[in-house]
Structures are given as structure tokens and as C-alpha cells.
Design an enzyme around this catalytic site. Structure first.
Site, PDB file in Angstrom:
ATOM      1  N   ALA A   1       0.820  -1.216   0.000  1.00 44.39           N
ATOM      2  CA  ALA A   1       0.000   0.000   0.000  1.00 44.39           C
ATOM      3  C   ALA A   1       0.851   1.262   0.000  1.00 44.39           C
ATOM      4  O   ALA A   1       0.387   2.331  -0.395  1.00 44.39           O
ATOM      5  CB  ALA A   1      -0.923   0.002   1.215  1.00 44.39           C
TER       6      ALA A   1
ATOM      7  N   GLU B   1     -10.404  -4.962   6.448  1.00 44.14           N
ATOM      8  CA  GLU B   1      -9.655  -5.607   7.534  1.00 44.14           C
ATOM      9  C   GLU B   1      -8.142  -5.630   7.267  1.00 44.14           C
ATOM     10  O   GLU B   1      -7.471  -6.625   7.514  1.00 44.14           O
ATOM     11  CB  GLU B   1     -10.161  -7.049   7.722  1.00 44.14           C
TER      12      GLU B   1
END
Length: 203
Positions: free
Chosen positions: A104, A121
Site C-alpha cells: 500500500a 480488515e
């Protein structure tokens, strides 16, 4: 407790046979949260979407079902997750679904590429969360949405002592981080017992 801890430590980066078991577990146990959260997004046909931390690939499949003629991308830091997500979406792989290994922190996508980015999550494990949020914002189109879905909503959660490398955030903390990253129209949605979806829009 040792085996249980070993199992849940597969949440961050599933590996090996225990990791494969965790991916199957996550694919099914995350379903209620994901289905509820996606209803809040109002997914449109023809969208280009990205699931960050795509795990076993079921969120990718759910996104496809909600958007006719969609293109759905998935990225995960775990090689095991990428393999599983590709298997789960094999029929449409490299046609409508594209799964990549990566972080990310450095998304390998062009600026303003996506109508929607989801994170189910997974933000608990993102390093340098503010930097990651800037990356999400970069790859979103103007007006694009980012939806964070979490079940652990207490920053003092017991889960952080079970799962190594996990940071728990309250929905309010996540909303503030989205605001600080430049997202607008940020909202917190809650559903009992502990589901939360935190959404923001790229200006």
C-alpha cells in the site's frame, strides 16, 4: 494458545499451509462486513476498482458482482494471497481482474485510475499509514471513493497483543487520518456489534 497465535499471526502476511488456511478463513468470515460496507458505497456499473490487501480474493469477486463491465484490481503484500486471489477469480483473470503483489505504500498504478478503492480488515497492517493514504488518494479519480472496513474498532483491542505488527484504530482516528490526507465528505458508518466503514472522497 501457541497454535492459535500462530494462526492469527497469518493475518498480516499469509504464508505456507497455515497462511492458506487463514485465507480461506478470511474469505468467509469477512463476508458480512464486506457485503454491508459495499452497500454503503453505491457501486456503479463500469467502474474501475482496487482492493488493497486483497487477501484471498473474495472482495474482488464481490466488487465484480456489483458492477457490470467493471475492471477490478487487487494488490497484496503476500505471495500466498496473490496466488489464492488469482485462483478464486481465474475465469476473469487478466480480462476483468488483475492481481499484483505489492505494498500500500507504493501502489503500482497510474494517477487518477480508480473510481473506488477498498480496504477490508487490512489498514491495521499498513506501514506509515498517512503515506499509504496519500497513495490511495493519488490513484483515485476526482470524486472517487475510498472505503475502509474494519471489525476491530478499539485502539486498545486485545487483538493487538495476539497479532504481531497490528495497530488498531478507532473509526474516529481513521476519519481524522482521512481528513488530514485531504479526503472530503468523510463519514463513519457503524453496525453492531463492531462493524465500521469509514469513507472519504477525493476532491
Amino acid at each position: 494458545m501457541g497454535l492459535l497465535k500462530s494462526f492469527f499471526n497469518q493475518c498480516a502476511r499469509p504464508e505456507g499451509s497455515l497462511g492458506r488456511a487463514m485465507l480461506c478463513f478470511m474469505n468467509y468470515t469477512h463476508a458480512p462486513l464486506t457485503n454491508w460496507g459495499l452497500k454503503l458505497v453505491n457501486v456503479q456499473d463500469g467502474w474501475t476498482m482496487l482492493d488493497v490487501g486483497c487477501g484471498g480474493g473474495f472482495t474482488i469477486r464481490r466488487l465484480l458482482k456489483r458492477s457490470k463491465d467493471a475492471q477490478v484490481y487487487g494488490i497484496d503484500i503476500s505471495e500466498e494471497s496473490v496466488t489464492k486471489a488469482r485462483q478464486v477469480n481465474a475465469e476473469v483473470l487478466d480480462k476483468q481482474v488483475y492481481v499484483t503483489q505489492g505494498s500500500a505504500e507504493q501502489l503500482p498504478y497510474n494517477d487518477e485510475m480508480f473510481d473506488l478503492v477498498t480496504a477490508v480488515e487490512t489498514v491495521y497492517f499498513w506501514p506509515n499509514l498517512p503515506d499509504c493514504l496519500q497513495e490511495v488518494r493519488r490513484v483515485l479519480k476526482p470524486g472517487g471513493k475510498f472505503a475502509i472496513m474494519v471489525e476491530v474498532v478499539d485502539s486498545d483491542s486485545k487483538w493487538t497483543s495476539i497479532v504481531d505488527g497490528m495497530t488498531a484504530y478507532t473509526p474516529e482516528q481513521l476519519k481524522t487520518l482521512l481528513d488530514d490526507a485531504g479526503f472530503i465528505q468523510t463519514e463513519i458508518h457503524r453496525k453492531k456489534p463492531t462493524y465500521a466503514t469509514i469513507m472519504g472522497v477525493k476532491a
